[in-house]
Design a protein around this motif. Structure first.
Motif, PDB file in Angstrom:
ATOM      1  N   GLY A 212      32.883  36.349  19.744  1.00 53.11           N
ATOM      2  CA  GLY A 212      33.511  36.448  21.050  1.00 53.11           C
ATOM      3  C   GLY A 212      32.578  35.924  22.130  1.00 53.11           C
ATOM      4  N   ALA A 213      33.153  35.431  23.223  1.00 51.26           N
ATOM      5  CA  ALA A 213      32.336  34.858  24.293  1.00 51.26           C
ATOM      6  C   ALA A 213      31.363  35.887  24.870  1.00 51.26           C
ATOM      7  CB  ALA A 213      33.239  34.305  25.392  1.00 51.26           C
ATOM      8  N   THR A 214      31.810  37.131  25.014  1.00 52.09           N
ATOM      9  CA  THR A 214      30.947  38.162  25.601  1.00 52.09           C
ATOM     10  C   THR A 214      29.763  38.468  24.698  1.00 52.09           C
ATOM     11  OG1 THR A 214      32.792  39.151  26.795  1.00 52.09           O
ATOM     12  CG2 THR A 214      30.843  40.516  26.468  1.00 52.09           C
ATOM     13  N   THR A 215      30.016  38.682  23.415  1.00 51.23           N
ATOM     14  CA  THR A 215      28.918  38.998  22.501  1.00 51.23           C
ATOM     15  C   THR A 215      28.013  37.782  22.305  1.00 51.23           C
ATOM     16  OG1 THR A 215      30.403  38.538  20.637  1.00 51.23           O
ATOM     17  CG2 THR A 215      30.115  40.830  21.277  1.00 51.23           C
ATOM     18  N   LEU A 216      28.594  36.591  22.292  1.00 47.32           N
ATOM     19  CA  LEU A 216      27.774  35.388  22.139  1.00 47.32           C
ATOM     20  C   LEU A 216      26.846  35.204  23.337  1.00 47.32           C
ATOM     21  CD1 LEU A 216      27.303  32.986  20.222  1.00 47.32           C
ATOM     22  CD2 LEU A 216      28.989  31.714  21.563  1.00 47.32           C
ATOM     23  N   SER A 217      27.324  35.559  24.525  1.00 44.78           N
ATOM     24  CA  SER A 217      26.492  35.406  25.718  1.00 44.78           C
ATOM     25  C   SER A 217      25.246  36.288  25.650  1.00 44.78           C
ATOM     26  CB  SER A 217      27.298  35.722  26.982  1.00 44.78           C
ATOM     27  OG  SER A 217      27.632  37.101  27.042  1.00 44.78           O
ATOM     28  N   ARG A 218      25.321  37.377  24.885  1.00 45.00           N
ATOM     29  CA  ARG A 218      24.163  38.257  24.748  1.00 45.00           C
ATOM     30  C   ARG A 218      23.041  37.620  23.941  1.00 45.00           C
ATOM     31  NH1 ARG A 218      27.722  43.637  23.167  1.00 45.00           N
ATOM     32  NH2 ARG A 218      28.683  43.938  25.217  1.00 45.00           N
ATOM     33  N   THR A 219      23.356  36.567  23.213  1.00 46.21           N
ATOM     34  CA  THR A 219      22.338  35.883  22.423  1.00 46.21           C
ATOM     35  C   THR A 219      21.657  34.770  23.214  1.00 46.21           C
ATOM     36  OG1 THR A 219      23.765  34.124  21.513  1.00 46.21           O
ATOM     37  CG2 THR A 219      23.812  36.274  20.411  1.00 46.21           C
ATOM     38  N   LEU A 220      22.146  34.500  24.429  1.00 46.07           N
ATOM     39  CA  LEU A 220      21.616  33.399  25.225  1.00 46.07           C
ATOM     40  C   LEU A 220      20.282  33.787  25.865  1.00 46.07           C
ATOM     41  CD1 LEU A 220      22.406  30.527  26.174  1.00 46.07           C
ATOM     42  CD2 LEU A 220      23.324  31.590  28.243  1.00 46.07           C
ATOM     43  N   TYR A 221      19.288  32.941  25.745  1.00 42.76           N
ATOM     44  CA  TYR A 221      17.994  33.188  26.369  1.00 42.76           C
ATOM     45  C   TYR A 221      17.525  31.891  27.027  1.00 42.76           C
ATOM     46  CZ  TYR A 221      16.011  30.737  22.362  1.00 42.76           C
ATOM     47  OH  TYR A 221      15.710  29.795  21.410  1.00 42.76           O
ATOM     48  N   ASN A 222      16.730  32.015  28.060  1.00 44.05           N
ATOM     49  CA  ASN A 222      16.275  30.865  28.842  1.00 44.05           C
ATOM     50  C   ASN A 222      14.859  30.435  28.454  1.00 44.05           C
ATOM     51  OD1 ASN A 222      16.122  28.851  30.720  1.00 44.05           O
ATOM     52  ND2 ASN A 222      16.036  30.169  32.522  1.00 44.05           N
ATOM     53  N   HIS A 223      14.033  31.385  28.089  1.00 45.37           N
ATOM     54  CA  HIS A 223      12.623  31.084  27.836  1.00 45.37           C
ATOM     55  C   HIS A 223      12.461  30.043  26.727  1.00 45.37           C
ATOM     56  CE1 HIS A 223       8.341  31.582  27.428  1.00 45.37           C
ATOM     57  NE2 HIS A 223       8.487  31.832  26.148  1.00 45.37           N
ATOM     58  N   ALA A 224      11.867  28.916  27.050  1.00 45.84           N
ATOM     59  CA  ALA A 224      11.559  27.852  26.078  1.00 45.84           C
ATOM     60  C   ALA A 224      12.784  27.391  25.297  1.00 45.84           C
ATOM     61  CB  ALA A 224      10.469  28.321  25.109  1.00 45.84           C
ATOM     62  N   ASN A 225      13.946  27.470  25.921  1.00 43.32           N
ATOM     63  CA  ASN A 225      15.186  27.053  25.261  1.00 43.32           C
ATOM     64  C   ASN A 225      15.683  25.762  25.914  1.00 43.32           C
ATOM     65  OD1 ASN A 225      17.675  26.720  24.108  1.00 43.32           O
ATOM     66  ND2 ASN A 225      18.515  28.688  24.768  1.00 43.32           N
ATOM     67  N   PRO A 226      15.431  24.611  25.311  1.00 41.17           N
ATOM     68  CA  PRO A 226      15.818  23.340  25.937  1.00 41.17           C
ATOM     69  C   PRO A 226      17.329  23.160  26.058  1.00 41.17           C
ATOM     70  CG  PRO A 226      15.098  22.978  23.680  1.00 41.17           C
ATOM     71  CD  PRO A 226      14.783  24.407  24.004  1.00 41.17           C
ATOM     72  N   SER A 227      18.102  23.948  25.312  1.00 42.54           N
ATOM     73  CA  SER A 227      19.561  23.825  25.349  1.00 42.54           C
ATOM     74  C   SER A 227      20.218  24.934  26.173  1.00 42.54           C
ATOM     75  CB  SER A 227      20.121  23.853  23.916  1.00 42.54           C
ATOM     76  OG  SER A 227      19.600  22.797  23.151  1.00 42.54           O
ATOM     77  N   PHE A 228      19.429  25.630  27.003  1.00 41.15           N
ATOM     78  CA  PHE A 228      19.960  26.782  27.735  1.00 41.15           C
ATOM     79  C   PHE A 228      21.160  26.395  28.594  1.00 41.15           C
ATOM     80  CE2 PHE A 228      20.206  29.350  31.611  1.00 41.15           C
ATOM     81  CZ  PHE A 228      20.347  30.622  31.066  1.00 41.15           C
ATOM     82  N   ASN A 229      21.058  25.397  29.423  1.00 39.45           N
ATOM     83  CA  ASN A 229      22.151  25.021  30.320  1.00 39.45           C
ATOM     84  C   ASN A 229      23.372  24.549  29.536  1.00 39.45           C
ATOM     85  OD1 ASN A 229      20.737  25.620  32.682  1.00 39.45           O
ATOM     86  ND2 ASN A 229      19.805  23.583  32.760  1.00 39.45           N
ATOM     87  N   ARG A 230      23.149  23.783  28.493  1.00 40.87           N
ATOM     88  CA  ARG A 230      24.264  23.319  27.666  1.00 40.87           C
ATOM     89  C   ARG A 230      24.970  24.495  27.010  1.00 40.87           C
ATOM     90  NH1 ARG A 230      25.294  21.869  22.305  1.00 40.87           N
ATOM     91  NH2 ARG A 230      26.723  20.089  22.063  1.00 40.87           N
ATOM     92  N   ARG A 231      24.193  25.411  26.444  1.00 44.86           N
ATOM     93  CA  ARG A 231      24.798  26.555  25.768  1.00 44.86           C
ATOM     94  C   ARG A 231      25.549  27.440  26.752  1.00 44.86           C
ATOM     95  NH1 ARG A 231      22.137  30.282  21.704  1.00 44.86           N
ATOM     96  NH2 ARG A 231      24.347  30.691  21.437  1.00 44.86           N
ATOM     97  N   TRP A 232      25.031  27.589  27.986  1.00 44.03           N
ATOM     98  CA  TRP A 232      25.742  28.421  28.948  1.00 44.03           C
ATOM     99  C   TRP A 232      27.092  27.803  29.306  1.00 44.03           C
ATOM    100  CZ3 TRP A 232      26.204  33.114  30.151  1.00 44.03           C
ATOM    101  CH2 TRP A 232      26.941  33.482  31.273  1.00 44.03           C
ATOM    102  N   LYS A 233      27.148  26.477  29.426  1.00 50.56           N
ATOM    103  CA  LYS A 233      28.422  25.801  29.709  1.00 50.56           C
ATOM    104  C   LYS A 233      29.414  26.003  28.565  1.00 50.56           C
ATOM    105  CE  LYS A 233      26.444  22.237  32.708  1.00 50.56           C
ATOM    106  NZ  LYS A 233      26.152  20.781  32.862  1.00 50.56           N
ATOM    107  N   ILE A 234      28.894  25.985  27.341  1.00 48.09           N
ATOM    108  CA  ILE A 234      29.752  26.223  26.179  1.00 48.09           C
ATOM    109  C   ILE A 234      30.325  27.641  26.218  1.00 48.09           C
ATOM    110  CG2 ILE A 234      29.701  26.544  23.664  1.00 48.09           C
ATOM    111  CD1 ILE A 234      27.685  24.168  23.612  1.00 48.09           C
ATOM    112  N   ILE A 235      29.483  28.617  26.516  1.00 47.68           N
ATOM    113  CA  ILE A 235      29.939  30.003  26.595  1.00 47.68           C
ATOM    114  C   ILE A 235      30.962  30.165  27.714  1.00 47.68           C
ATOM    115  CG2 ILE A 235      29.215  32.365  27.151  1.00 47.68           C
ATOM    116  CD1 ILE A 235      26.609  31.742  25.635  1.00 47.68           C
TER     117      ILE A 235
END
Length: 266
Positions: A212-235
């Motif tokens: 689910g989008a909500t639970t998946l968003s809990r796995t998102l982290y910014n520190h040293a994550n080069p795909s952070f912005n891309r993954r947030w747009k996907i979520i």
């Protein structure tokens, strides 16, 4: 199906499948889900009291290492005797006749036969159109478009893709029913299939419908994550399509938990 099904999830101790467990507990209650490992299979945990055996996502080589030989024979006997198998992403690769992962990509390719062979075709992935810069060393995450195609009628949905296969040969295999297609890919290849296996059946699911989008968003982290912005747009895209994703997940689980009565027509 009993009022509270008994669902057995394979655990390989390498991957985190907390989102899957949360989705199952939310749907069926805290006592419906049990985990098992290769040792448990050898002691008889996979028997007729189990309504559904789930092989979750991860990397199927770990499954091969633990289950090739006796373990796979136990799983196959359970399904042939009327049981149900649900393979998610890596679990879908694992239950196909053979796998082609990152074919032609140096130091990444994994190609070979698999013992379960519930789907007598080839599972090919990752889908290059879905991964970041078409580079398998980068993020495999994508908000993919599918259409669910069972007898209840077609339903479009936005789902989480994370490296799953398309199923080559599914259109021509009489014992295989295509339950969903990737509508955003040329030719709309099979994304979810169902295969008759003796008295039982196997559903192989390429996308992570359980995410689910909500639970998946809990796995998102910014520190040293080069795909952070891309993954947030996907979520963010997945949030907008959460209702359709949940409805397709519910349909797939209902089908997985329904005992096979007749042969599956293509």
């Amino acid at each position: 199906m009993t009022a509270t099904p008994r669902i057995l999830v394979y655990e390989d101790y390498v991957h985190n499948n907390a989102q899957l467990h949360r989705a199952l507990r939310d749907a069926y209650g805290p006592f419906a889900v049990t985990t098992c490992d290769a040792g448990d299979l050898h002691t008889g945990i996979l028997n007729k009291s189990v309504n559904l055996f789930i092989m979750p996502g991860g990397a199927d080589l770990y499954n091969c290492e633990k289950l090739n030989g006796a373990g796979n024979k136990i799983i196959r006997h359970y399904v042939e005797d009327g049981g149900a198998y649900l393979g998610l992403c890596a679990g879908a690769y694992y239950a196909s006749r053979d796998i082609k992962w990152a074919e032609g990509v140096e130091d990444q390719a994994i190609i070979g036969l698999r013992e379960l062979n519930f789907f007598p075709g080839t599972a090919v992935g990752p889908v290059m159109d879905f991964i970041e810069d078409r580079d398998v060393t980068k993020s495999w995450n994508h908000a993919a478009q599918i259409e669910w195609l069972d007898d209840m009628g077609p339903m479009p949905a936005t789902v989480h893709y994370n490296g799953g296969p398309v199923f080559i040969g599914a259109d021509d295999e009489p014992g295989t029913k295509i339950l969903a297609r990737y509508t955003s890919l040329p030719g709309s290849p099979a994304a979810i299939i169902e295969c008759g296996v003796g008295k039982g059946h196997a559903i192989l699911c390429s996308p992570h419908l359980e995410h689910g989008a909500t639970t998946l968003s809990r796995t998102l982290y910014n520190h040293a994550n080069p795909s952070f912005n891309r993954r947030w747009k996907i979520i963010d895209t997945l949030i907008k399509g959460e209702l359709s994703r949940k409805m397709v997940w519910d349909r797939m689980m209902k089908r997985a938990l329904t005992p096979q009565k007749t042969s599956i027509a293509a």
